[in-house]
Design a protein around this motif. Structure first.
Motif: not given
Length: 428
Positions: A230-234
């Motif tokens: 989620a952190a990478t995509v977000g």
């Protein structure tokens, strides 16, 4: 051109544009006859008395299905100068509110429509249908009678093609038949409000959510912005401010005025970011084809009722109507859910509305007290420590989850930027 005539022209044009542009919402799959009837009724400005106001006048698809007139705290009815006493809520994503019930475990009322839940769904079997038949007969909204509504339908060009096949012919000489036809109007509007036009799931948040799932992220972690995927995509899709706002939105807060590391604004305590099992619904709801099978993406509400301590709004035009509409004037107290249930413990509680499309739907709160998202977010943050007016009903105010969060102006700005990502119509 008069204001009311302008509205008729605007909504007629918009209804045509909806059919032409929103192919995914209205053409795939094609609407049923009942849904087509509901669409015609929803946009028909001839069902008020005098003609000039439709459902879409206060729930405009171009404004997140809320009132396009953001200059006043409550909505003006078809009769110039007459206003309702509450801010028109968003009708988008309203389909997910269940028939009202009491949760014995949580000790909370859940579901229903209107700010005070008076459209429970127990009458016609659908809270949306219970709600839909109310404004037609409200003297400060559409100011009609059920007979007047049915007469206007009989004179319309969709009477024989849509209404009769769905509801049967109208018999104005039989009171029971009048009621049955009128209730069929509510059920048809509800059927239309359960189509994909009202639950598009195409916001920037949804774009991120799909990307997070496609990258192999856990569906629950993706929903709340947790975990490495989620952190990478977000952080690729959201701006830094939006991503920080999302982290603040989801994180808890002990409400002591000091924002410790890892704490946030606790918005998701009520505006929950949980996936909803589609099997929870007996009534028809939209399940987007990109979501994991059997799951509905977060709609950012738990469908409960709460007293946030909102002050009385002296700018509410309803207070200044003639006595036949409001005999108490400024002395009127809005008890919300408590008045509907006859329970003082529920006084001052109003529905926790969805935050989807919230940026498009100001002003905010049940009485339109707050003119901007920034203002109401600041109220959540500083209600108990800043110079806000007193709560209209102080005895039942929620003092645990808001009021002294310790957020900075920058935090508030970032929260608002995240909430703006919940508006439909995002184009990557």
């Amino acid at each position: 051109m008069s204001t009311k005539l302008e509205k008729i022209v605007i909504f007629t044009i918009f209804a045509l544009l909806v059919v032409l542009v929103s192919g995914s919402a209205l053409a795939e799959p094609a609407l049923s006859t009942q849904e087509e009837l509901g669409s015609s009724l929803y946009f028909d400005a001839n069902l008020s008395n005098p003609p000039g106001q439709s459902c879409a006048s206060c729930h405009d698809p171009g404004f997140g299905f809320a009132d396009p007139d953001r200059g006043k705290p409550t909505s003006e009815g078809v009769i110039l100068g007459l206003f309702g006493n509450r801010n028109s809520p968003i009708s988008a994503y309203a389909m997910y509110a269940p028939v009202r019930y009491f949760d014995e475990v949580e000790g909370l009322w859940i579901g229903g429509q209107f700010w005070d839940s008076r459209a429970t769904g127990d009458f016609l079997g659908d809270p949306l249908a219970d709600q839909a038949i109310g404004p037609f007969e409200n003297p400060v909204e559409m100011a009609n009678t059920r007979e007047g509504v049915l007469q206007a339908i009989m004179a319309s060009n969709y009477y024989w093609t849509l209404f009769v096949p769905t509801c049967g012919e109208i018999n104005l000489m039989d009171p029971d038949a009048v009621d049955a036809s009128y209730h069929c109007v509510g059920l048809a509007i509800a059927a239309f409000e359960r189509t994909a036009l009202f639950a598009q799931f195409n916001s920037k948040y949804d774009y991120y959510l799909q990307a997070c799932l496609a990258a192999g992220g856990d569906m629950h972690q993706c929903a709340v912005g947790a975990g490495p995927v989620a952190a990478t995509v977000g952080q690729k899709i959201f701006s830094k401010k939006e991503w920080h706002g999302m982290q603040l939105f989801m994180a808890e807060n002990n409400n002591n005025g000091i924002l410790e590391p890892g704490e946030g604004a606790m918005c998701s305590a009520c505006h929950v970011a949980d996936w909803i099992p589609a099997d929870d619904y007996k009534l028809s709801v939209v399940v987007p084809d990109w979501a994991p099978a059997g799951w509905i993406p977060p709609v950012f509400t738990d469908f409960t009722y709460d007293n946030l301590g909102v002050p009385k709004n002296p700018d509410n035009p309803f207070y200044y109507l003639p006595p036949e509409y409001n005999p108490l004037g400024m002395d009127l107290i809005d008890y919300g859910l408590g008045a509907v249930l006859g329970d003082p413990d529920e006084n001052g509680k109003f529905k926790v509305m969805t935050l989807r499309n919230i940026h498009l739907s100001g002003p905010y709160s049940h009485n339109g007290f707050f003119k901007s998202l920034e203002e109401i977010t600041d109220f959540y943050n500083s209600r108990d420590v800043a110079d806000w007016p007193a709560a209209e009903i102080p005895d039942t105010v929620n003092v645990d989850e808001l009021g002294n969060l310790g957020l900075s102006d920058t935090d508030i700005d970032h929260l608002v930027k995240f909430m703006k990502t919940l508006s439909d119509g995002f184009v990557p």
